[in-house]
Design a protein around this motif. Structure first.
Motif, PDB file in Angstrom:
ATOM      1  N   TRP A 134       0.831  -1.198   0.000  1.00 52.85           N
ATOM      2  CA  TRP A 134       0.000   0.000   0.000  1.00 52.85           C
ATOM      3  C   TRP A 134       0.863   1.243   0.000  1.00 52.85           C
ATOM      4  O   TRP A 134       1.898   1.296   0.669  1.00 52.85           O
ATOM      5  CB  TRP A 134      -0.896   0.020   1.243  1.00 52.85           C
ATOM      6  CG  TRP A 134      -2.009  -0.965   1.190  1.00 52.85           C
ATOM      7  CD1 TRP A 134      -2.054  -2.197   1.785  1.00 52.85           C
ATOM      8  CD2 TRP A 134      -3.241  -0.817   0.494  1.00 52.85           C
ATOM      9  NE1 TRP A 134      -3.231  -2.820   1.502  1.00 52.85           N
ATOM     10  CE2 TRP A 134      -3.986  -2.006   0.710  1.00 52.85           C
ATOM     11  CE3 TRP A 134      -3.786   0.197  -0.297  1.00 52.85           C
ATOM     12  CZ2 TRP A 134      -5.252  -2.183   0.176  1.00 52.85           C
ATOM     13  CZ3 TRP A 134      -5.052   0.016  -0.836  1.00 52.85           C
ATOM     14  CH2 TRP A 134      -5.767  -1.172  -0.600  1.00 52.85           C
ATOM     15  N   THR A 146       0.504   5.780  -0.077  1.00 48.81           N
ATOM     16  CA  THR A 146      -0.363   6.942   0.076  1.00 48.81           C
ATOM     17  C   THR A 146       0.176   8.069  -0.786  1.00 48.81           C
ATOM     18  O   THR A 146       1.332   8.470  -0.640  1.00 48.81           O
ATOM     19  CB  THR A 146      -0.423   7.401   1.550  1.00 48.81           C
ATOM     20  OG1 THR A 146      -0.858   6.301   2.362  1.00 48.81           O
ATOM     21  CG2 THR A 146      -1.381   8.567   1.712  1.00 48.81           C
ATOM     22  N   SER A 147      -0.653   8.560  -1.704  1.00 48.16           N
ATOM     23  CA  SER A 147      -0.254   9.648  -2.585  1.00 48.16           C
ATOM     24  C   SER A 147      -0.155  10.948  -1.792  1.00 48.16           C
ATOM     25  O   SER A 147      -0.630  11.043  -0.661  1.00 48.16           O
ATOM     26  CB  SER A 147      -1.269   9.832  -3.716  1.00 48.16           C
ATOM     27  OG  SER A 147      -1.374   8.650  -4.470  1.00 48.16           O
ATOM     28  N   HIS A 150      -4.559  10.008  -0.881  1.00 52.16           N
ATOM     29  CA  HIS A 150      -5.259   8.841  -1.432  1.00 52.16           C
ATOM     30  C   HIS A 150      -4.408   7.590  -1.230  1.00 52.16           C
ATOM     31  O   HIS A 150      -3.243   7.542  -1.610  1.00 52.16           O
ATOM     32  CB  HIS A 150      -5.536   9.056  -2.926  1.00 52.16           C
ATOM     33  CG  HIS A 150      -6.165   7.882  -3.593  1.00 52.16           C
ATOM     34  ND1 HIS A 150      -7.453   7.476  -3.323  1.00 52.16           N
ATOM     35  CD2 HIS A 150      -5.676   7.011  -4.510  1.00 52.16           C
ATOM     36  CE1 HIS A 150      -7.731   6.407  -4.060  1.00 52.16           C
ATOM     37  NE2 HIS A 150      -6.672   6.105  -4.779  1.00 52.16           N
ATOM     38  N   ARG A 151      -4.988   6.559  -0.626  1.00 48.37           N
ATOM     39  CA  ARG A 151      -4.282   5.305  -0.394  1.00 48.37           C
ATOM     40  C   ARG A 151      -4.585   4.346  -1.538  1.00 48.37           C
ATOM     41  O   ARG A 151      -5.741   4.177  -1.914  1.00 48.37           O
ATOM     42  CB  ARG A 151      -4.734   4.706   0.945  1.00 48.37           C
ATOM     43  CG  ARG A 151      -3.814   3.635   1.486  1.00 48.37           C
ATOM     44  CD  ARG A 151      -4.074   3.424   2.968  1.00 48.37           C
ATOM     45  NE  ARG A 151      -3.109   2.463   3.498  1.00 48.37           N
ATOM     46  CZ  ARG A 151      -3.387   1.214   3.806  1.00 48.37           C
ATOM     47  NH1 ARG A 151      -4.620   0.753   3.650  1.00 48.37           N
ATOM     48  NH2 ARG A 151      -2.461   0.401   4.289  1.00 48.37           N
ATOM     49  N   TRP A 152      -3.552   3.702  -2.067  1.00 46.92           N
ATOM     50  CA  TRP A 152      -3.758   2.805  -3.198  1.00 46.92           C
ATOM     51  C   TRP A 152      -2.772   1.646  -3.152  1.00 46.92           C
ATOM     52  O   TRP A 152      -1.704   1.733  -2.570  1.00 46.92           O
ATOM     53  CB  TRP A 152      -3.650   3.559  -4.517  1.00 46.92           C
ATOM     54  CG  TRP A 152      -2.331   4.228  -4.748  1.00 46.92           C
ATOM     55  CD1 TRP A 152      -1.871   5.362  -4.169  1.00 46.92           C
ATOM     56  CD2 TRP A 152      -1.290   3.767  -5.615  1.00 46.92           C
ATOM     57  NE1 TRP A 152      -0.610   5.644  -4.621  1.00 46.92           N
ATOM     58  CE2 TRP A 152      -0.226   4.690  -5.512  1.00 46.92           C
ATOM     59  CE3 TRP A 152      -1.152   2.683  -6.484  1.00 46.92           C
ATOM     60  CZ2 TRP A 152       0.952   4.556  -6.228  1.00 46.92           C
ATOM     61  CZ3 TRP A 152       0.024   2.551  -7.195  1.00 46.92           C
ATOM     62  CH2 TRP A 152       1.051   3.470  -7.073  1.00 46.92           C
ATOM     63  N   TRP A 153      -3.181   0.541  -3.778  1.00 47.22           N
ATOM     64  CA  TRP A 153      -2.402  -0.690  -3.789  1.00 47.22           C
ATOM     65  C   TRP A 153      -1.586  -0.758  -5.070  1.00 47.22           C
ATOM     66  O   TRP A 153      -2.111  -0.580  -6.164  1.00 47.22           O
ATOM     67  CB  TRP A 153      -3.332  -1.894  -3.704  1.00 47.22           C
ATOM     68  CG  TRP A 153      -2.641  -3.220  -3.763  1.00 47.22           C
ATOM     69  CD1 TRP A 153      -2.565  -4.054  -4.827  1.00 47.22           C
ATOM     70  CD2 TRP A 153      -1.944  -3.873  -2.705  1.00 47.22           C
ATOM     71  NE1 TRP A 153      -1.861  -5.187  -4.503  1.00 47.22           N
ATOM     72  CE2 TRP A 153      -1.460  -5.109  -3.203  1.00 47.22           C
ATOM     73  CE3 TRP A 153      -1.672  -3.546  -1.379  1.00 47.22           C
ATOM     74  CZ2 TRP A 153      -0.738  -6.000  -2.430  1.00 47.22           C
ATOM     75  CZ3 TRP A 153      -0.950  -4.433  -0.601  1.00 47.22           C
ATOM     76  CH2 TRP A 153      -0.494  -5.642  -1.123  1.00 47.22           C
ATOM     77  N   SER A 175      -1.422   0.785 -11.623  1.00 44.03           N
ATOM     78  CA  SER A 175      -2.551   0.293 -10.834  1.00 44.03           C
ATOM     79  C   SER A 175      -3.841   0.723 -11.499  1.00 44.03           C
ATOM     80  O   SER A 175      -3.978   1.884 -11.909  1.00 44.03           O
ATOM     81  CB  SER A 175      -2.487   0.871  -9.411  1.00 44.03           C
ATOM     82  OG  SER A 175      -3.688   0.636  -8.710  1.00 44.03           O
ATOM     83  N   GLN A 187      -6.534   1.047  -9.872  1.00 42.11           N
ATOM     84  CA  GLN A 187      -7.149   1.947  -8.896  1.00 42.11           C
ATOM     85  C   GLN A 187      -6.667   3.372  -9.083  1.00 42.11           C
ATOM     86  O   GLN A 187      -7.335   4.314  -8.689  1.00 42.11           O
ATOM     87  CB  GLN A 187      -6.793   1.518  -7.465  1.00 42.11           C
ATOM     88  CG  GLN A 187      -7.349   0.191  -7.043  1.00 42.11           C
ATOM     89  CD  GLN A 187      -6.845  -0.192  -5.649  1.00 42.11           C
ATOM     90  OE1 GLN A 187      -5.820   0.298  -5.195  1.00 42.11           O
ATOM     91  NE2 GLN A 187      -7.574  -1.064  -4.994  1.00 42.11           N
ATOM     92  N   ARG A 188      -5.497   3.527  -9.674  1.00 43.23           N
ATOM     93  CA  ARG A 188      -4.885   4.841  -9.779  1.00 43.23           C
ATOM     94  C   ARG A 188      -4.900   5.317 -11.229  1.00 43.23           C
ATOM     95  O   ARG A 188      -5.859   5.929 -11.681  1.00 43.23           O
ATOM     96  CB  ARG A 188      -3.454   4.758  -9.221  1.00 43.23           C
ATOM     97  CG  ARG A 188      -2.740   6.067  -9.047  1.00 43.23           C
ATOM     98  CD  ARG A 188      -1.433   5.826  -8.300  1.00 43.23           C
ATOM     99  NE  ARG A 188      -0.711   7.048  -8.072  1.00 43.23           N
ATOM    100  CZ  ARG A 188       0.321   7.451  -8.801  1.00 43.23           C
ATOM    101  NH1 ARG A 188       0.752   6.712  -9.809  1.00 43.23           N
ATOM    102  NH2 ARG A 188       0.947   8.571  -8.524  1.00 43.23           N
ATOM    103  N   ASN A 198      -7.890   3.932 -13.696  1.00 43.57           N
ATOM    104  CA  ASN A 198      -9.179   4.594 -13.506  1.00 43.57           C
ATOM    105  C   ASN A 198      -9.174   6.006 -14.055  1.00 43.57           C
ATOM    106  O   ASN A 198     -10.142   6.444 -14.682  1.00 43.57           O
ATOM    107  CB  ASN A 198      -9.534   4.644 -12.008  1.00 43.57           C
ATOM    108  CG  ASN A 198     -10.361   3.447 -11.591  1.00 43.57           C
ATOM    109  OD1 ASN A 198     -10.852   2.700 -12.424  1.00 43.57           O
ATOM    110  ND2 ASN A 198     -10.503   3.260 -10.292  1.00 43.57           N
TER     111      ASN A 198
END
Length: 200
Positions: A14, A16-17, A21-24, A182, A184-185, A188
């Motif tokens: 994990w 954190t930007s 924002h937390r992302w995997w 990712s 998610q990042r 998306n």
């Protein structure tokens, strides 16, 4: 990715930007995960997870059950040296360049040291030491880096396709067509931009 005789090791961690924002991020390889404990020094995604020997011990604990938590300052310093060499080498390869010779030497040096030997469960006797040293885990990471940076692996090392991202990953997909660091990042965000462009 895994060493031919070693166990399957989990990948990903994990982050954190800067905006919170937390992302995997699954880099696809332990050696790359390790490189990204320092953000690979690209300035835009820089994060530092290794502030001391205890941080190194905690990182290894989640990935190498066999490794002792006793980490010396020397081992910590060695780990940072290996991490930097891997980071610079894979970044160079992702951009179509050859790794620097000094970084190659560092990776080869660690790869030449004893790694964590494979062990078959179910026996009645323990062969050798019951706990592995951090140096043995670093050897495993270096050997994986050798595989990544060799002829068979380097074509799967690439940067995220987003114009504002330089994150490097190892594409483990069967089709070898992973584009984003990712979904998610960056994945998306690319979908959102494409949708807006269509509806504009």
């Amino acid at each position: 990715m895994r060493h031919a005789t070693g166990p399957v090791r989990p990948t990903g961690q994990w982050f954190t930007s800067r905006d919170g924002h937390r992302w995997w991020f699954d880099s696809g390889a332990q050696a790359l995960d390790f490189a990204y404990t320092g953000g690979m020094g690209d300035g835009r995604s820089a994060w530092e997870l290794m502030h001391g020997a205890s941080d190194l011990a905690s990182w290894f604990e989640g990935r190498f059950d066999e490794v002792t938590r006793d980490v010396t300052d020397r081992e910590f310093s060695d780990a940072l040296g290996l991490r930097g060499a891997i980071a610079r080498a894979v970044t160079a390869v992702s951009r179509g360049a050859a790794p620097d010779g000094e970084d190659v030497d560092v990776i080869n040096l660690f790869a030449a040291t004893p790694d964590i030997p494979p062990a078959l469960e179910g026996g009645t006797r323990q062969a050798g030491r019951t706990r592995a040293r951090v140096g043995q885990a670093m050897s495993e990471l270096a050997r994986e880096a050798v595989d990544l940076l060799g002829d068979d692996g380097r074509e799967r090392i690439r940067e995220c396709a987003a114009a504002d991202c330089q994150i490097v990953f190892y594409d483990e997909s069967r089709s070898n067509n992973r584009r984003w660091c990712s979904m998610q990042r960056c994945g998306n965000r690319a979908k959102v931009r494409a949708h807006r462009a269509k509806t504009a």
